[in-house]
Structure formats: C-alpha cells, structure tokens
Design an enzyme around this catalytic site. Structure first.
Site, PDB file in Angstrom:
ATOM      1  N   TYR A  77       6.517   8.016   5.016  1.00  0.00           N
ATOM      2  CA  TYR A  77       7.451   8.430   6.062  1.00  0.00           C
ATOM      3  C   TYR A  77       6.729   9.391   7.002  1.00  0.00           C
ATOM      4  CZ  TYR A  77      11.365  10.042   8.724  1.00  0.00           C
ATOM      5  OH  TYR A  77      12.199  10.336   9.785  1.00  0.00           O
ATOM      6  N   ASN A  94      12.882  16.356   8.015  1.00  0.00           N
ATOM      7  CA  ASN A  94      13.883  17.411   8.173  1.00  0.00           C
ATOM      8  C   ASN A  94      14.754  17.529   6.910  1.00  0.00           C
ATOM      9  OD1 ASN A  94      15.703  15.270   8.283  1.00  0.00           O
ATOM     10  ND2 ASN A  94      15.941  15.366  10.508  1.00  0.00           N
ATOM     11  N   GLN A 150       0.046  27.650  12.317  1.00  0.00           N
ATOM     12  CA  GLN A 150       1.200  27.227  11.535  1.00  0.00           C
ATOM     13  C   GLN A 150       2.515  27.669  12.172  1.00  0.00           C
ATOM     14  OE1 GLN A 150       0.683  25.028   9.048  1.00  0.00           O
ATOM     15  NE2 GLN A 150      -1.365  25.288   9.900  1.00  0.00           N
ATOM     16  N   GLU A 193       1.314  27.726   0.997  1.00  0.00           N
ATOM     17  CA  GLU A 193       0.716  26.427   1.314  1.00  0.00           C
ATOM     18  C   GLU A 193      -0.776  26.585   1.643  1.00  0.00           C
ATOM     19  OE1 GLU A 193       1.662  22.697   4.355  1.00  0.00           O
ATOM     20  OE2 GLU A 193       2.602  24.649   4.667  1.00  0.00           O
ATOM     21  N   HIS A 194      -1.106  27.581   2.461  1.00  0.00           N
ATOM     22  CA  HIS A 194      -2.495  27.823   2.877  1.00  0.00           C
ATOM     23  C   HIS A 194      -2.886  29.271   2.583  1.00  0.00           C
ATOM     24  CE1 HIS A 194      -0.529  25.082   5.836  1.00  0.00           C
ATOM     25  NE2 HIS A 194      -1.593  24.332   5.635  1.00  0.00           N
ATOM     26  N   ASP A 247      -5.601  20.737   8.885  1.00  0.00           N
ATOM     27  CA  ASP A 247      -4.462  19.979   9.393  1.00  0.00           C
ATOM     28  C   ASP A 247      -4.870  18.603   9.901  1.00  0.00           C
ATOM     29  OD1 ASP A 247      -2.535  21.839   8.841  1.00  0.00           O
ATOM     30  OD2 ASP A 247      -2.417  22.653  10.858  1.00  0.00           O
TER      31      ASP A 247
END
Length: 392
Positions: A129, A214, A259, A327-328, A361
């Site tokens: 997706y 979303n 980000q 996340e990072h 990214d």
C-alpha cells in the site's frame, strides 16, 4: 517547542509521552466514528467486492474510476511523464535497496550430524500500500517491493489512490515499473486494505500487507491482521538527534526538519550535552524552516511536538534515546561508532555528522519503513525477514 534542562524532567516528559503512545491505537482511545467507519468499509468490501471499491473511490477520492487495475501501457505512460533526473534517481535507489536486502537474506541450512535443519522460503503473494494525500511516495514503492523481489516473492501487487485525473501519481507508476511490480490497482484507503485482505473480483487476496497510511488505513490493517499478515502499525515519524559540543547545529536542525516536514504530529528531539549547541540548533530550526516547501507542516511539528533536551553527558543522552525508542537516532558526537552498541531501541541508527537521516528516507539501502510509537523496543525495520517463513 519544549526546552528541558534536567535529566529528571526529561525522563518525566518521555514517560508521559510513552503512556500516551501506548494507547494511541487501542480500541478505547480511537474515536468510535473511525472504528465504525472502518468496520463498515471492511464489511462492504468483503460482501460487494469491486462494486464497493468503485463506490468508496467516488465517495472519498471524488473520482469516478473507469478501471481498477492499470495495464502496462498506463504504467509506462506514467513513467514517461517524470523527469529523467528523478527516474535515474529511483533506479539508483532501487539497486541499493535490492543489494542491501540480498546481503541480509538468511539461508536454509541442514546439519547431517544432528539431522536437523531449517528451510527458509519466501511468501508467495505480497500486497503493498502506497498512500496519496499531501505528498507522493515513490520511495515507499521501492522500499517494500525491492526487498520482496530480493527475497524471491513471486507475486507482488500494489494499491495506491487515484488523483483527480483517475490515475495514480506518475512518480509512483515510474517506481512500480522500475520494481517490476506485477499488478497495480488504482484504489486507496481502508478499502484497499480490505481488498488485499479478502480479495475481490479484480484484486487477489495476499499473504501479507505492507505500507503506511492514515488512521483509516492503520485501523484497517489492525483489524485484518490474522486474516493476513501485516508489517506493522505506523504512526507519525520520530527522530532523536544526539549531539555533543562538536556537532554542527545546521546538520542537527536539518535532520530534525527532514522528519518534521512529513507530518504535523512528527516528533523531532535533540538531546545534547552542550547548551551552546542547544541554543544554536534552536536558531537553525527557525532559520531553515523558512526555506522549506512544506514549512507550514514542519512549523506545526516544531511548535507543538519538538523537544530540545540538555543533559550532563552522552551516557544520559543514550539513556533518554532508549527510553523514547524512536524511529530514527542520529549520532552527531565524537567517536560515534563507539556508541552504536549502546543504542538498543531504534528503528535505524545514523552514525556521524555526514550520515544524514534523509539519505535513509530515499537512497541509502535499508528500508525507510521503520517502527514508530516506541515499538522499536520489540520490532524492527521492514527487511528481508518480513517476507520469508522459517520451517524447521
């Protein structure tokens, strides 16, 4: 923007946020209207198939689609519409992603002495997706599909919402062509997740669904888990920059803004041992914000969610980062490699001033699909292991 200058206050701030995150997608915390809407979509797609997909595309995307599945000519025409520079960049990225995935691929083994072994086999059908909305994500196409290709998944399909012209974004079609994706469907939202989970007259049922989205997409993935596998439930992006006195404030700010511009709810954090660095990063954030194309989104993130934290030493920086489990994590400190093993909770680690987070990214090689909401405490990035099965 919150400025915190003690380890105790920082621990309290992070613990409060972690408690809020823990309930973010629980049945009780998500508005009943979201849950009810997603339940209705899932049920309708299961019962009515393609007809429901067409109706929901008209309702949510304001598009009367004439066909659900795109043909090779549609994909090829879309790819021709992007610049050569972007097309070439996507090709370079796809190669690096594929090569990294190949290097991380585990192998089957057998020990004739003990008579024991393990067979490693790819999943047979994977659904990807890729969202639309305020930005386009050709990189997300590659960050999933090239890994599945490297592992040997024989069938890969892609669902992505249409634009007003009834077709997906040209850059997404270009990425799909580069990746050699088998089938592309012009369907988005929770209805796309339902279609891949249950199957319709046009869209096949898959073994696993991967990709961000979303709140409706995320809830749909949560609800169909068990019917199919999923890669995870992803929330707003998070970045922790650990910096000492030798860090370059402009680089720290750039990593945070990379980000912040993704989402108004993004969580950019600086943890530093230097008050001078803290002050200069604050200045750089405000200066660089003015030059961002998506500065309104980034400003919301910086104003409402950003934290600049001052502590006594790098050990405290690492402690707080591991509490966040972001996340990072960016290590903009002296001898950064010596601290890598101390980072035990992170989706990905960027080591040194010139290991820019934005490279991860788009082009470095490892997938940018990483755990959020503090789930890096127990989960990992989207890698080769997510597309295979182990059988002893």
């Amino acid at each position: 923007m919150k400025i915190i200058k003690s380890i105790e206050a920082a621990r309290s701030f992070i613990e409060d946020r972690n408690i809020a995150n823990a309930g973010e997608l629980s049945q009780n915390s998500v508005s009943s209207k979201y849950n009810d809407s997603v339940d209705e979509i899932l049920q309708n797609v299961r019962m009515k198939g393609d007809q429901a997909l067409i109706e929901y595309t008209n309702q949510f995307d304001r598009v009367d689609i004439t066909k659900i599945q795109l043909n090779h000519e549609d994909i090829s025409n879309g790819a021709k519409n992007i610049s050569k520079e972007l097309f070439d960049a996507l090709k370079v990225s796809s190669k690096r992603i594929y090569e990294f995935a190949k290097r991380t691929m585990p192998s089957s083994w057998f020990d004739p002495v003990t008579g024991l072994g393990e067979s490693v086999v790819p999943m047979q059908k994977v659904g990807l997706y890729v969202p639309g909305g305020t930005a386009t994500y050709p990189s997300t196409v590659l960050m999933s599909s090239m890994i599945a290709k490297a592992v040997g998944v024989p069938e890969i399909i892609l669902c992505t919402p249409p634009k007003i012209n009834g077709m997906p974004d040209d850059s997404i079609l270009a990425a799909a062509q580069i990746a050699g994706i088998d089938k592309v469907y012009c369907i988005g939202g929770a209805q796309a997740i339902a279609a891949m989970a249950y199957g319709t007259q046009t869209i096949p049922k898959v073994d696993k669904i991967c990709g961000p989205g979303n709140i409706f997409v995320t809830l749909a993935k949560k609800k169909v888990f068990g019917e199919v596998g999923i890669d995870g439930l992803f929330g707003p992006t998070e970045t922790v920059v650990i910096a000492d006195e030798i860090a370059r404030p402009e680089f720290c700010a750039a990593d945070m803004l990379a980000q912040a511009e993704h989402d108004e709810l993004a969580f950019p954090v600086l943890i530093t041992t230097s008050e001078n660095i803290l002050n200069n990063v604050e200045i750089e954030l405000n200066r660089q914000l003015e030059n961002l194309d998506r500065n309104q989104i980034a400003k919301e993130s910086i104003n409402n969610n950003c934290a600049l934290i001052l502590v006594d030493n790098v050990e405290m920086c690492v402690e707080l980062s591991n509490l966040i489990a972001p996340e990072h994590v960016c290590l903009n400190i002296q001898n950064p490699n010596e601290w890598v093993k101390q980072i035990i909770n992170a989706g990905a680690i960027f080591v040194g001033d010139y290991s820019a987070e934005v490279m991860g990214d788009y082009i470095a090689g490892p997938s940018h699909t990483l755990p959020t909401f503090g789930t890096s405490r127990y989960s990992s990035y989207l890698g080769a292991q997510q597309f295979i099965k182990y059988m002893p």
